[in-house]
Design an enzyme around this catalytic site. Structure first.
Site, PDB file in Angstrom:
ATOM      1  N   GLY A 129       0.809  -5.120   0.924  1.00 11.72           N
ATOM      2  CA  GLY A 129      -0.382  -5.236   0.075  1.00 11.72           C
ATOM      3  C   GLY A 129      -0.097  -5.912  -1.260  1.00 11.72           C
ATOM      4  CD  GLU A 161       1.858  -5.552   5.759  1.00  6.28           C
ATOM      5  OE1 GLU A 161       2.720  -6.420   6.026  1.00  6.28           O
ATOM      6  OE2 GLU A 161       1.146  -5.594   4.742  1.00  6.28           O
ATOM      7  CD  GLU A 209      -1.971  -7.722   3.068  1.00  7.47           C
ATOM      8  OE1 GLU A 209      -1.575  -6.582   2.757  1.00  7.47           O
ATOM      9  OE2 GLU A 209      -2.638  -7.942   4.099  1.00  7.47           O
ATOM     10  CB  ALA A 222      -0.888  -0.019   1.236  1.00  9.54           C
TER      11      ALA A 222
HETATM   12  N1  DAK Z   1       4.540   3.327  -0.872  1.00  9.64           N
HETATM   13  C1  DAK Z   1       4.901   4.498  -1.440  1.00  9.64           C
HETATM   14  N2  DAK Z   1       5.996   4.658  -2.190  1.00  9.64           N
HETATM   15  C2  DAK Z   1       6.779   3.595  -2.372  1.00  9.64           C
HETATM   16  C3  DAK Z   1       6.464   2.327  -1.810  1.00  9.64           C
HETATM   17  C4  DAK Z   1       5.287   2.208  -1.023  1.00  9.64           C
HETATM   18  N3  DAK Z   1       4.872   1.058  -0.511  1.00  9.64           N
HETATM   19  N4  DAK Z   1       7.447   1.461  -2.140  1.00  9.64           N
HETATM   20  C5  DAK Z   1       8.331   2.167  -2.892  1.00  9.64           C
HETATM   21  N5  DAK Z   1       7.932   3.448  -3.040  1.00  9.64           N
HETATM   22  C6  DAK Z   1       8.601   4.536  -3.768  1.00  9.64           C
HETATM   23  C7  DAK Z   1       9.825   5.014  -3.016  1.00  9.64           C
HETATM   24  O1  DAK Z   1       9.481   5.942  -2.013  1.00  9.64           O
HETATM   25  C8  DAK Z   1      10.631   5.661  -4.144  1.00  9.64           C
HETATM   26  O2  DAK Z   1      10.083   6.912  -4.443  1.00  9.64           O
HETATM   27  P1  DAK Z   1      11.054   8.209  -4.659  1.00  9.64           P
HETATM   28  O3  DAK Z   1      11.833   8.353  -3.418  1.00  9.64           O
HETATM   29  O4  DAK Z   1      11.905   7.813  -5.856  1.00  9.64           O
HETATM   30  O5  DAK Z   1      10.101   9.332  -4.941  1.00  9.64           O
HETATM   31  C9  DAK Z   1      10.328   4.745  -5.341  1.00  9.64           C
HETATM   32  O6  DAK Z   1       9.123   4.043  -4.985  1.00  9.64           O
HETATM   33  C10 DAK Z   1      11.419   3.717  -5.567  1.00  9.64           C
HETATM   34  O7  DAK Z   1      11.617   3.031  -4.353  1.00  9.64           O
HETATM   35  P2  DAK Z   1      13.091   2.906  -3.665  1.00  9.64           P
HETATM   36  O8  DAK Z   1      13.965   4.038  -4.049  1.00  9.64           O
HETATM   37  O9  DAK Z   1      12.862   2.659  -2.216  1.00  9.64           O
HETATM   38  O10 DAK Z   1      13.623   1.595  -4.387  1.00  9.64           O
HETATM   39  P3  DAK Z   1      14.664   0.544  -3.806  1.00  9.64           P
HETATM   40  O11 DAK Z   1      15.063  -0.330  -4.935  1.00  9.64           O
HETATM   41  O12 DAK Z   1      15.745   1.217  -3.035  1.00  9.64           O
HETATM   42  O13 DAK Z   1      13.826  -0.307  -2.751  1.00  9.64           O
HETATM   43  C11 DAK Z   1      11.876  -1.502  -1.952  1.00  9.64           C
HETATM   44  C12 DAK Z   1      12.718  -1.065  -3.184  1.00  9.64           C
HETATM   45  C13 DAK Z   1      10.607  -2.189  -2.459  1.00  9.64           C
HETATM   46  C14 DAK Z   1      12.690  -2.516  -1.120  1.00  9.64           C
HETATM   47  C15 DAK Z   1      11.556  -0.259  -1.087  1.00  9.64           C
HETATM   48  O14 DAK Z   1      11.000   0.732  -1.962  1.00  9.64           O
HETATM   49  C16 DAK Z   1      10.584  -0.548   0.002  1.00  9.64           C
HETATM   50  O15 DAK Z   1      10.964  -1.099   1.024  1.00  9.64           O
HETATM   51  N6  DAK Z   1       9.324  -0.122  -0.198  1.00  9.64           N
HETATM   52  C17 DAK Z   1       8.296  -0.247   0.820  1.00  9.64           C
HETATM   53  C18 DAK Z   1       7.847  -1.689   0.936  1.00  9.64           C
HETATM   54  C19 DAK Z   1       6.831  -1.866   2.030  1.00  9.64           C
HETATM   55  O16 DAK Z   1       7.131  -1.622   3.220  1.00  9.64           O
HETATM   56  N7  DAK Z   1       5.628  -2.277   1.643  1.00  9.64           N
HETATM   57  C20 DAK Z   1       4.591  -2.519   2.572  1.00  9.64           C
HETATM   58  C21 DAK Z   1       3.777  -1.259   2.724  1.00  9.64           C
HETATM   59  S1  DAK Z   1       2.633  -1.415   4.043  1.00  9.64           S
HETATM   60  C22 DAK Z   1      -4.636  -1.234   5.618  1.00  9.64           C
HETATM   61  C23 DAK Z   1      -4.575  -2.367   4.893  1.00  9.64           C
HETATM   62  C24 DAK Z   1      -3.398  -2.733   4.301  1.00  9.64           C
HETATM   63  C25 DAK Z   1      -2.261  -1.986   4.411  1.00  9.64           C
HETATM   64  C26 DAK Z   1      -2.330  -0.838   5.119  1.00  9.64           C
HETATM   65  C27 DAK Z   1      -3.534  -0.452   5.740  1.00  9.64           C
HETATM   66  N8  DAK Z   1      -5.838  -0.850   6.262  1.00  9.64           N
HETATM   67  C28 DAK Z   1      -6.866  -1.820   6.473  1.00  9.64           C
HETATM   68  C29 DAK Z   1      -6.021   0.452   6.710  1.00  9.64           C
HETATM   69  C30 DAK Z   1      -1.063  -2.400   3.750  1.00  9.64           C
HETATM   70  C31 DAK Z   1       0.117  -1.939   4.132  1.00  9.64           C
HETATM   71  C32 DAK Z   1       1.309  -2.133   3.351  1.00  9.64           C
HETATM   72  O17 DAK Z   1       1.344  -2.693   2.287  1.00  9.64           O
END
Ligand code: DAK
Length: 267
Positions: A118, A141, A121, A73
Site C-alpha cells: 500500500g 502482497e 500504491e 497496509a
Molecule cells: N503492518 C503492520 N506492522 C508493520 C508493517 C505493516 N505493513 N510493516 C512494519 N510493521 C511493524 C513491524 O511489525 C515492527 O513492529 P514491532 O515488532 O516492533 O512491534 C515495526 O513495524 C518495525 O518493523 P521491523 O522490525 O519489521 O523493521 P525491519 O527494519 O526489520 O523491516 C520492513 C522493515 C519494511 C522490511 C518489514 O517491516 C516488512 O517487511 N514490513 C512489511 C512490508 C509489507 O509486506 N508490506 C505490504 C503489506 S500488504 C486490500 C487492499 C490493499 C492491501 C490489502 C488489502 N483490500 C482491498 C482489502 C494492501 C496490502 C499491503 O500493503
C-alpha cells in the site's frame, strides 16, 4: 486544519506537507489512518490557499526519518479480516487514493524509505514521485497470499509497463530507488537530506504557474489517459476553451508581449 492521530499537516505559504505518522508500524496504513487521510485530503482540497500537496512518511520509533515512507497496509489489522471486512477496507481506501489522484492540487510523494504494498500504491496515486536514494519499492502482497488491492495491479502497469509490473507483483522482489527511476516509477532520486528541499522546490515552481491552468491540465491528463486518442484530444480542446477565457490567460500572454513577468491570479 483538524488534529489527527496518525497524520501531521504543515503549511508553508501555498504548499501543504502531509506526513503519515505511525512510528510503531513504519507508517503502515490501518483503517483509522485511511479514514484520517480521507478527511485531511477533503480539507486540503477545500483550502484555496493550498496549491501543491507533498505527501511523506514520518520517522520510525527510533527517530530515523528515512526508514519508511509507508510500509504497506497494516498486516496486524488485516490478518483477521473476514471477506466482507476486507472488501469494506478496500472500498474505504479507494476513496482517498482517488482523491490524491484527482484532487485539483498537484500531489508529490516524497518517498523517504520503504514504500511497500500500500505504500508503493499510495505513492503511485500521487502525480509525481521523488525518492530518497535509500528508498525501496515493492509489491509483496502475493507473498502474503493476497494481491495488491489499493490499485497496484492497475497503476503500476500504467506507470512502468505490463511486463515490469507483472515481474514486481509475481516475484514480490523489491527494487531500489535507482531501479525505480530507471523503469519510470519515480521522477527523481536525491540524497536523503535533499528530499524535502527537492520536493518543495518543485512544489514552489508548480505553485508559481497559473494554478487553475495546472489543475485543468491535471484533469486533462488523468481523464484522457484511458480514452481513445480522438476523444481525448477533443476533451483537451474543450478544456482549452475553458482556460482561454480566464484572467490568467490574458495576463500570461500580455505579460509575454509586454516583456514583463506575469502576475497570475489563479482564475
Ligand atoms: N503492518 C503492520 N506492522 C508493520 C508493517 C505493516 N505493513 N510493516 C512494519 N510493521 C511493524 C513491524 O511489525 C515492527 O513492529 P514491532 O515488532 O516492533 O512491534 C515495526 O513495524 C518495525 O518493523 P521491523 O522490525 O519489521 O523493521 P525491519 O527494519 O526489520 O523491516 C520492513 C522493515 C519494511 C522490511 C518489514 O517491516 C516488512 O517487511 N514490513 C512489511 C512490508 C509489507 O509486506 N508490506 C505490504 C503489506 S500488504 C486490500 C487492499 C490493499 C492491501 C490489502 C488489502 N483490500 C482491498 C482489502 C494492501 C496490502 C499491503 O500493503
Amino acid at each position: 486544519m483538524s488534529d489527527y492521530a496518525n497524520l501531521k499537516i504543515e503549511k508553508e505559504a501555498d504548499i501543504a506537507v502531509l506526513t503519515i505518522s505511525r512510528p510503531e508500524a513504519l507508517n503502515a496504513l490501518n483503517s483509522e489512518t485511511i479514514e484520517e487521510l480521507d478527511k485531511a485530503l477533503t480539507e486540503i482540497e477545500a483550502d484555496d490557499s493550498v496549491k501543491v500537496l507533498i505527501l511523506t512518511g514520518g520517522p520510525d520509533k527510533k527517530g530515523n526519518a528515512f526508514k519508511s515512507f509507508v510500509a504497506g497496509a497494516d498486516i496486524k489489522e488485516m490478518v483477521n479480516f473476514t471477506a466482507p471486512e476486507a472488501r469494506a477496507f478496500g472500498i474505504k481506501a479507494s476513496v482517498p487514493f482517488f482523491k490524491l489522484q484527482n484532487m485539483r492540487q498537484v500531489t508529490i510523494a516524497a518517498v523517504n524509505g520503504f514504500a511497500l504494498g500500500g505504500g508503493c500504491e499510495i505513492a503511485m496515486s500521487c502525480d509525481i514521485r521523488i525518492a530518497s536514494d535509500n528508498a525501496v519499492f515493492g509489491q509483496p502482497e502475493c507473498g502474503l497470499g493476497i494481491i495488491p488491492g489499493f490499485g497496484g495491479t492497475q497503476r503500476l502497469a500504467r506507470l512502468v509497463g505490463m511486463g515490469r509490473a507483472k515481474e514486481m507483483i509475481f516475484t514480490c522482489d523489491n527494487i531500489n530507488a535507482e531501479e525505480a527511476y530507471r523503469i519510470g516509477l519515480v521522477n527523481h532520486v536525491v540524497a536523503q537530506d535533499e528530499l524535502m528541499n527537492c520536493a518543495k522546490e518543485m512544489a514552489k515552481k508548480i505553485a508559481s504557474k497559473g494554478s487553475y491552468a495546472v489543475s485543468i491540465a491535471k484533469a486533462a491528463i488523468n481523464n484522457g489517459y484511458d480514452m481513445d486518442i480522438k476523444n481525448a484530444v477533443e476533451m483537451e480542446a474543450n478544456l482549452f476553451g475553458v482556460v482561454n477565457d480566464t484572467a490568467d490567460k490574458k495576463e500570461g500572454m500580455n505579460a509575454f508581449i509586454e516583456r514583463r513577468p506575469a502576475e497570475l491570479k489563479d482564475f
